[in-house]
Design an enzyme around this catalytic site. Sequence first.
Site, PDB file in Angstrom:
ATOM      1  N   ASP A  90      26.190  35.981  46.719  1.00  0.00           N
ATOM      2  CA  ASP A  90      26.476  37.384  46.455  1.00  0.00           C
ATOM      3  C   ASP A  90      26.609  38.064  47.820  1.00  0.00           C
ATOM      4  O   ASP A  90      26.175  37.507  48.840  1.00  0.00           O
ATOM      5  CB  ASP A  90      25.313  37.977  45.649  1.00  0.00           C
ATOM      6  CG  ASP A  90      25.389  39.472  45.493  1.00  0.00           C
ATOM      7  OD1 ASP A  90      26.462  39.977  45.123  1.00  0.00           O
ATOM      8  OD2 ASP A  90      24.381  40.145  45.772  1.00  0.00           O
ATOM      9  N   ASP A  92      26.416  42.150  48.538  1.00  0.00           N
ATOM     10  CA  ASP A  92      25.571  43.330  48.741  1.00  0.00           C
ATOM     11  C   ASP A  92      24.096  42.999  48.493  1.00  0.00           C
ATOM     12  O   ASP A  92      23.732  42.402  47.477  1.00  0.00           O
ATOM     13  CB  ASP A  92      25.997  44.454  47.799  1.00  0.00           C
ATOM     14  CG  ASP A  92      27.390  44.979  48.124  1.00  0.00           C
ATOM     15  OD1 ASP A  92      28.115  44.288  48.863  1.00  0.00           O
ATOM     16  OD2 ASP A  92      27.743  46.058  47.646  1.00  0.00           O
TER      17      ASP A  92
END
Length: 303
Positions: A90, A92
């Site tokens: 991922d 953020d």
Amino acid sequence: MTESYIITFISHDTELNLSEIETFITKTLAVEDATSKQLSPRAVDYYFITDKAEQLKSLIKSELAKKVHNYDIILQKQSSRQSKKLFIFDMDSTLIYQEVIELIAAYANIEDKVAEITERAMNGELDFNQSLAERVLLLKGIDATTLWDELKLKIQLTNGVKELCKALSKLNIVMGVLSGGFIPLAEFVKQELGLNYAFANTLGVDSSNKLDGTTIGPIVNGDKKAELLLEIAEKHQINPKDAVAVGDGANDLKMMSVAGFGIAWNAKPKVQQLAPSCLNTKSLLDVLYIVGYTEKEIESLIN
């Protein structure tokens, strides 16, 4: 079924108290005849054979939920530990410290409104697509002319991530970022870290180059992340069991479930409970302890 397993203990900051750990192994987990290997002053492995892996997983989750330990506990099969060939991250709050949509919202002084929706989405309280649409609509009217160049200057890479990606690259591991954020910055992070792939969302702009409050194309949500991980694995003829997914939000759980292994990085409480493993330290480089490398081997990989 009786199989060989490894339990890894990784301290959040200080050196591990090995006598305390061994008491925990024998008394709390009731693991017998375990042999140990110290990876560093902050990390140690215990090798053992068991037919009660599921009970151990539940017990470990229960212990970690109490938040009384200053270390993470990772249980995995010995046979698949160093067979990892694909790492998917991922972006953020994982590869970078920030939530990009909140950085954009700051331009319109609405970061608090956006942050509240983000928090609920990452906790799994809101449907991701719905929450993204609500947040993106709040960004309508922001000038996009120099937006991405300005944001690149504000991005802060997570501690240890450059070193981790350098090490994984040396090990010929395929790497990618799958983000519910936005493609200009996902591509930027890809370049900064030497990743092989970057997938994220695209924001719509109007004729005056201002954000129009929409996204363009398929949304990179939890289901899409899982789909993309499998596509990348197939492209490289990698068994998904040899893939690792790393993330912090509820929308990362799907890709963890299709990968052979998942790591929740300083994740939301619900994600910590549901993820295959959790890492709550100050450096993503500690992922290499989970894969079984010693401090000396890690130093060799990153230098």
